[in-house]
Motif scaffolding. Structure first.
Motif, PDB file in Angstrom:
ATOM      1  N   LYS A 285      50.032  40.608  45.978  1.00 54.29           N
ATOM      2  CA  LYS A 285      49.668  41.278  47.221  1.00 54.29           C
ATOM      3  C   LYS A 285      48.154  41.353  47.377  1.00 54.29           C
ATOM      4  O   LYS A 285      47.612  41.119  48.469  1.00 54.29           O
ATOM      5  N   TYR A 286      47.463  41.661  46.300  1.00 53.81           N
ATOM      6  CA  TYR A 286      46.003  41.712  46.334  1.00 53.81           C
ATOM      7  C   TYR A 286      45.415  40.343  46.668  1.00 53.81           C
ATOM      8  O   TYR A 286      44.484  40.230  47.475  1.00 53.81           O
ATOM      9  N   LYS A 287      45.979  39.293  46.099  1.00 53.81           N
ATOM     10  CA  LYS A 287      45.517  37.930  46.371  1.00 53.81           C
ATOM     11  C   LYS A 287      45.761  37.562  47.833  1.00 53.81           C
ATOM     12  O   LYS A 287      44.916  36.922  48.477  1.00 53.81           O
ATOM     13  N   VAL A 288      46.890  37.964  48.383  1.00 50.70           N
ATOM     14  CA  VAL A 288      47.196  37.686  49.797  1.00 50.70           C
ATOM     15  C   VAL A 288      46.171  38.352  50.710  1.00 50.70           C
ATOM     16  O   VAL A 288      45.660  37.737  51.657  1.00 50.70           O
ATOM     17  N   VAL A 289      45.845  39.585  50.439  1.00 49.36           N
ATOM     18  CA  VAL A 289      44.876  40.312  51.268  1.00 49.36           C
ATOM     19  C   VAL A 289      43.493  39.664  51.183  1.00 49.36           C
ATOM     20  O   VAL A 289      42.798  39.523  52.194  1.00 49.36           O
ATOM     21  N   LEU A 290      43.089  39.255  49.999  1.00 49.60           N
ATOM     22  CA  LEU A 290      41.798  38.572  49.844  1.00 49.60           C
ATOM     23  C   LEU A 290      41.772  37.270  50.641  1.00 49.60           C
ATOM     24  O   LEU A 290      40.768  36.943  51.290  1.00 49.60           O
ATOM     25  N   GLU A 291      42.864  36.528  50.607  1.00 49.37           N
ATOM     26  CA  GLU A 291      42.924  35.264  51.343  1.00 49.37           C
ATOM     27  C   GLU A 291      42.879  35.497  52.848  1.00 49.37           C
ATOM     28  O   GLU A 291      42.258  34.726  53.587  1.00 49.37           O
ATOM     29  N   MET A 292      43.505  36.552  53.325  1.00 58.97           N
ATOM     30  CA  MET A 292      43.469  36.872  54.757  1.00 58.97           C
ATOM     31  C   MET A 292      42.059  37.253  55.193  1.00 58.97           C
ATOM     32  O   MET A 292      41.702  37.076  56.357  1.00 58.97           O
ATOM     33  N   ASP A 293      41.266  37.764  54.295  1.00 52.28           N
ATOM     34  CA  ASP A 293      39.885  38.093  54.632  1.00 52.28           C
ATOM     35  C   ASP A 293      39.065  36.819  54.832  1.00 52.28           C
ATOM     36  O   ASP A 293      38.173  36.771  55.675  1.00 52.28           O
ATOM     37  N   VAL A 294      39.385  35.779  54.058  1.00 49.05           N
ATOM     38  CA  VAL A 294      38.665  34.515  54.149  1.00 49.05           C
ATOM     39  C   VAL A 294      39.192  33.655  55.294  1.00 49.05           C
ATOM     40  O   VAL A 294      38.423  33.016  56.014  1.00 49.05           O
ATOM     41  N   ARG A 295      40.508  33.645  55.472  1.00 53.51           N
ATOM     42  CA  ARG A 295      41.140  32.820  56.499  1.00 53.51           C
ATOM     43  C   ARG A 295      42.260  33.637  57.150  1.00 53.51           C
ATOM     44  O   ARG A 295      43.435  33.504  56.789  1.00 53.51           O
ATOM     45  N   PRO A 296      41.916  34.472  58.115  1.00 53.17           N
ATOM     46  CA  PRO A 296      42.905  35.401  58.692  1.00 53.17           C
ATOM     47  C   PRO A 296      44.012  34.739  59.492  1.00 53.17           C
ATOM     48  O   PRO A 296      44.938  35.421  59.924  1.00 53.17           O
TER      49      PRO A 296
END
Length: 292
Positions: free
Chosen positions: A227-238
């Motif tokens: 879940k933490y990795k998903v949120v970080l990725e959405m910050d880079v490529r929403p």
């Protein structure tokens, strides 16, 4: 003995030349570009297509009885003047291949109060090859109040990390309100998915979790890391496409999550349904706001 004085420099005067498309002797106004190209244009065309020239020609003339065409020197180069004059004179227009050209033409069209060229440019920016620069499109659209184009550009920007250094010069050219709307869209997609992943039917941290088969207490650390990795990725490529198409399949955090089992050696129940989890996350991403 050699002459030590410097040789005299020959000064060559740059001669202005007429543009081949705008050289009609019947035109009553001559426009001069910054690079010494002249354009013969009818004053009626300028007055009916440009508020700036309409105001200019309403002023009293210094020599009203002169039969010589007026010469007006402008600050634009010949390339820009040619493109603008083609638009207002009904000639085939030059293709726009870069936003550097778009910005220069929009500046000139706004400067001379020419709504016709601005409307043509508005159409052209929605065609290839200009569609691959959403932030440049968003900057132009937000400045001129092009709502549909701005929404489209904001949606396309979701594939970008707008916080990256290479995009900062473009963002600085966008109005404060418009750039805040864009930042809010990117942030809201990240935060919206983060909030959704903390709610049921996903595993939440508010209650003690148990194995669905043997009821042993489960520590859902693999899910929390994913879940933490998903949120970080959405910050880079929403946009979320890399989460769905790559991350939830290939990330080490994802593989560890799908392989996680109950630690009870007599149970070893698989803790997470990969296909159902992917479906639910896809639904969450699809429900997020997608335009500023």
């Amino acid at each position: 003995m050699m002459d030590t004085e410097a040789s005299p420099k020959i000064l060559v005067k740059t001669e202005d030349t007429f543009h081949s498309l705008f050289s009609s002797p019947g035109a009553d106004v001559i426009l001069g570009s910054s690079d010494h190209t002249l354009f013969r244009v009818h004053s009626w065309t300028l007055k009916t297509t440009s508020g700036w020239f309409r105001s200019l020609f309403s002023m009293p003339r210094l020599n009203p009885v002169s039969h010589c065409p007026e010469t007006i020197n402008l600050g634009e180069n010949s390339r820009t003047l040619e493109s603008i004059l083609r638009m207002i004179c009904g000639l085939p227009i030059n293709p726009l291949t870069s936003y550097d050209d778009v910005d220069v033409l929009l500046f000139a069209a706004e400067k001379y109060d020419m709504p016709g060229p601005i409307s043509l440019i508005r159409i052209l920016v929605m065609t290839p090859p200009l569609l691959d620069q959403p932030l440049r499109l968003y900057a132009a659209a937000s400045r001129f109040g092009w709502e549909e184009e701005a929404k489209y550009a904001s949606t396309q920007s979701l594939a970008l990390n707008i916080y990256a250094p290479e995009y900062q010069p473009i963002l600085r050219k966008i109005g404060t309100s418009a750039v805040l709307d864009l930042i809010h869209l990117h942030r809201e997609r990240r935060e919206g998915l983060r909030r959704r992943l903390d709610e049921t039917p996903f595993v939440t941290g508010s209650t003690v979790a148990h194995c669905p088969r043997c009821r042993r207490v489960i520590e859902h650390h693999t899910w929390r890391e994913l879940k933490y990795k998903v949120v970080l990725e959405m910050d880079v490529r929403p946009l979320g496409d890399t989460v769905l198409n790559v991350g939830l399949v290939d990330w080490p955090e994802a593989q560890a999550c799908w392989e996680a089992k109950c630690p009870n050696t007599e149970c070893t129940c698989v803790l997470y349904d990969k296909n159902e989890t992917l479906r639910l996350i896809r639904e969450c991403i699809d429900s997020l706001p997608n335009a500023a």
